[in-house]
Design a protein around this motif. Sequence first.
Motif, PDB file in Angstrom:
ATOM      1  N   UNK A 161       0.257  -1.272   0.020  1.00 53.99           N
ATOM      2  CA  UNK A 161      -0.160   0.034  -0.446  1.00 53.99           C
ATOM      3  C   UNK A 161       0.732   1.279  -0.128  1.00 53.99           C
ATOM      4  N   UNK A 162       1.897   1.585  -0.866  1.00 51.37           N
ATOM      5  CA  UNK A 162       2.742   2.561  -0.310  1.00 51.37           C
ATOM      6  C   UNK A 162       3.051   2.846  -1.939  1.00 51.37           C
ATOM      7  N   UNK A 163       3.464   3.721  -2.032  1.00 52.65           N
ATOM      8  CA  UNK A 163       3.973   4.683  -2.749  1.00 52.65           C
ATOM      9  C   UNK A 163       6.323   4.720  -3.658  1.00 52.65           C
ATOM     10  N   UNK A 164       6.491   4.284  -5.061  1.00 61.08           N
ATOM     11  CA  UNK A 164       7.483   3.998  -4.302  1.00 61.08           C
ATOM     12  C   UNK A 164       8.297   4.384  -6.070  1.00 61.08           C
ATOM     13  N   UNK A 165       8.916   6.013  -5.931  1.00 60.43           N
ATOM     14  CA  UNK A 165       9.429   6.872  -7.086  1.00 60.43           C
ATOM     15  C   UNK A 165      10.369   6.159  -7.540  1.00 60.43           C
ATOM     16  N   UNK A 166      10.807   7.018  -8.570  1.00 63.12           N
ATOM     17  CA  UNK A 166      12.294   6.964  -9.294  1.00 63.12           C
ATOM     18  C   UNK A 166      13.721   6.989  -8.766  1.00 63.12           C
ATOM     19  N   UNK A 167      13.165   8.231  -7.604  1.00 63.84           N
ATOM     20  CA  UNK A 167      14.376   8.959  -7.031  1.00 63.84           C
ATOM     21  C   UNK A 167      14.506   7.803  -6.033  1.00 63.84           C
ATOM     22  N   UNK A 168      13.663   7.364  -5.077  1.00 59.45           N
ATOM     23  CA  UNK A 168      13.915   6.251  -4.148  1.00 59.45           C
ATOM     24  C   UNK A 168      14.852   5.074  -4.762  1.00 59.45           C
ATOM     25  N   UNK A 169      14.296   4.518  -5.864  1.00 60.41           N
ATOM     26  CA  UNK A 169      15.030   3.790  -5.943  1.00 60.41           C
ATOM     27  C   UNK A 169      16.262   3.780  -6.965  1.00 60.41           C
ATOM     28  N   UNK A 170      16.911   5.095  -7.403  1.00 58.57           N
ATOM     29  CA  UNK A 170      18.083   5.858  -7.666  1.00 58.57           C
ATOM     30  C   UNK A 170      18.828   5.403  -6.531  1.00 58.57           C
ATOM     31  N   UNK A 171      18.292   5.837  -5.537  1.00 55.85           N
ATOM     32  CA  UNK A 171      18.593   5.994  -3.917  1.00 55.85           C
ATOM     33  C   UNK A 171      19.629   4.569  -3.088  1.00 55.85           C
ATOM     34  N   UNK A 172      18.767   3.688  -4.092  1.00 54.26           N
ATOM     35  CA  UNK A 172      19.183   2.482  -3.071  1.00 54.26           C
ATOM     36  C   UNK A 172      20.938   1.464  -4.630  1.00 54.26           C
ATOM     37  N   UNK A 173      20.708   2.104  -5.697  1.00 51.71           N
ATOM     38  CA  UNK A 173      21.652   1.881  -6.489  1.00 51.71           C
ATOM     39  C   UNK A 173      23.017   1.225  -5.605  1.00 51.71           C
ATOM     40  N   UNK A 174      23.668   0.688  -5.462  1.00 54.51           N
ATOM     41  CA  UNK A 174      25.195  -0.550  -5.287  1.00 54.51           C
ATOM     42  C   UNK A 174      24.853  -0.094  -3.600  1.00 54.51           C
ATOM     43  N   UNK A 175      23.611   0.213  -2.756  1.00 55.47           N
ATOM     44  CA  UNK A 175      23.908  -0.151  -1.138  1.00 55.47           C
ATOM     45  C   UNK A 175      23.926  -1.278  -1.045  1.00 55.47           C
ATOM     46  N   UNK A 176      24.030  -1.756   0.431  1.00 57.67           N
ATOM     47  CA  UNK A 176      23.937  -2.563   1.136  1.00 57.67           C
ATOM     48  C   UNK A 176      22.409  -3.169   0.853  1.00 57.67           C
ATOM     49  N   UNK A 177      22.239  -4.412   1.165  1.00 55.05           N
ATOM     50  CA  UNK A 177      20.814  -5.285   0.986  1.00 55.05           C
ATOM     51  C   UNK A 177      20.083  -4.629   2.222  1.00 55.05           C
ATOM     52  N   UNK A 178      20.937  -4.599   3.521  1.00 56.09           N
ATOM     53  CA  UNK A 178      20.307  -4.474   4.340  1.00 56.09           C
ATOM     54  C   UNK A 178      19.638  -2.883   5.083  1.00 56.09           C
ATOM     55  N   UNK A 179      20.844  -1.874   4.531  1.00 57.26           N
ATOM     56  CA  UNK A 179      20.068  -0.848   4.610  1.00 57.26           C
ATOM     57  C   UNK A 179      19.663  -0.478   3.357  1.00 57.26           C
ATOM     58  N   UNK A 180      19.039  -1.290   2.052  1.00 57.60           N
ATOM     59  CA  UNK A 180      18.424  -1.337   1.494  1.00 57.60           C
ATOM     60  C   UNK A 180      16.607  -1.758   2.082  1.00 57.60           C
ATOM     61  N   UNK A 181      16.639  -2.373   2.994  1.00 58.01           N
ATOM     62  CA  UNK A 181      15.409  -2.583   3.076  1.00 58.01           C
ATOM     63  C   UNK A 181      14.925  -2.178   4.484  1.00 58.01           C
ATOM     64  N   UNK A 182      16.045  -0.994   5.308  1.00 61.20           N
ATOM     65  CA  UNK A 182      15.629  -0.252   6.188  1.00 61.20           C
ATOM     66  C   UNK A 182      14.346   0.482   4.886  1.00 61.20           C
ATOM     67  N   UNK A 183      15.160   1.044   3.949  1.00 60.54           N
ATOM     68  CA  UNK A 183      14.691   1.843   2.771  1.00 60.54           C
ATOM     69  C   UNK A 183      13.602   2.049   2.809  1.00 60.54           C
ATOM     70  N   UNK A 184      13.551   0.813   2.505  1.00 60.99           N
ATOM     71  CA  UNK A 184      12.092   0.394   2.008  1.00 60.99           C
ATOM     72  C   UNK A 184      11.133   0.477   3.153  1.00 60.99           C
ATOM     73  N   UNK A 185      11.423  -0.214   3.949  1.00 61.03           N
ATOM     74  CA  UNK A 185      10.333  -0.272   5.243  1.00 61.03           C
ATOM     75  C   UNK A 185      10.100   1.328   5.531  1.00 61.03           C
ATOM     76  N   UNK A 186      10.830   2.452   5.292  1.00 59.31           N
ATOM     77  CA  UNK A 186      10.923   3.363   5.837  1.00 59.31           C
ATOM     78  C   UNK A 186      10.248   4.802   4.883  1.00 59.31           C
TER      79      UNK A 186
END
Length: 238
Positions: free
Chosen positions: A41-66
Motif C-alpha cells: 500500500x505504499x508509493x515508490x518513486x524513481x528517486x527512491x529507487x536510484x537512492x538504493x543503487x549500489x547500497x547494502x541490501x539490509x540498508x535498502x531493506x530499512x529504506x523500503x520500510x521507512x
Amino acid sequence: MSEPRTPARTAAAVLWDMDGTLVDTEPAWIAAEHALVTEHGGTWTHEHAMALVGADLLDAGAYLREHGGVDLTPHEIVEELLDRVVDVVVADIPWRPGAQELLAAVRDAGVPCALVTMSWERFAAPVVAALPPGTFDVVVTGDNVERGKPHPDPYLLGAERLGLDPRDCVAVEDSPTGTRSAEAAGCRVLVVPHHVDVPPGPARTFATSLADLDAAALLRVGAQPVAAQPVTADRTSR
C-alpha cells in the motif's frame, strides 16, 4: 618519517562490482521494489529507487520500510526482493557490454580477480556459475560483511582474501556508493556509470563502457597518481 609509498606499475588485482557493472540487474531490483511497496500500500518513486543503487541490501531493506511503508523487517524485505530477482537472473543473465570479454582478458593476463558485490550469495551464485570456472579467485557478497558499501569493509575483505594490499588493486564500479567504498579501502577505481551519475574524484578514472577497454588499459588505472580522465584501450596492444 616513513617514505611515501610508490604505487605499483600496474594493478596487482581487479576487484569487480556486479550489479550495474557486470550485469544490468538494476531494472529487476527496481521492479521488485515497486511491486513489494505496491503490495503493502505504499508509493515508490524513481528517486527512491536510484537512492538504493549500489547500497547494502539490509540498508535498502530499512529504506523500503521507512520510505515505502513495507511493514516487514529489513531482513524479511531483502529475502522478498531476492525471491523475485533471482528468478529473473537465472532465466536470462543481462550482461553489460564487454563485461564477459574483459573478465576473460584479465584472467588470460594471469591477474587475480575478486567479485565484491552487495548482492547476497544466492543472487551472485548464478552469475558466477555462468562464467568459466576460476573467473573469480574470491567472491565477497553482502551477507559476508557487517558493514556494506559505502563502508570500505567489502573491498578490504576482497583484497585480504587475495592476500594483497587494496592500494595495489583497481576496483571497477558504476555507482557513487560503490566508488566511495572502494576509495575508502584504498583502491583506485575505474568508474563506468550506468543508472546514476558519479562525480569526478582524484582516485577515479572514467570509461563509458567496459567494451572500450582491454586488460592493459584497466590494469594501468591502478598506477595512475590522479585519475579523473577517460581511459580507453590501447588498440596497438594484444
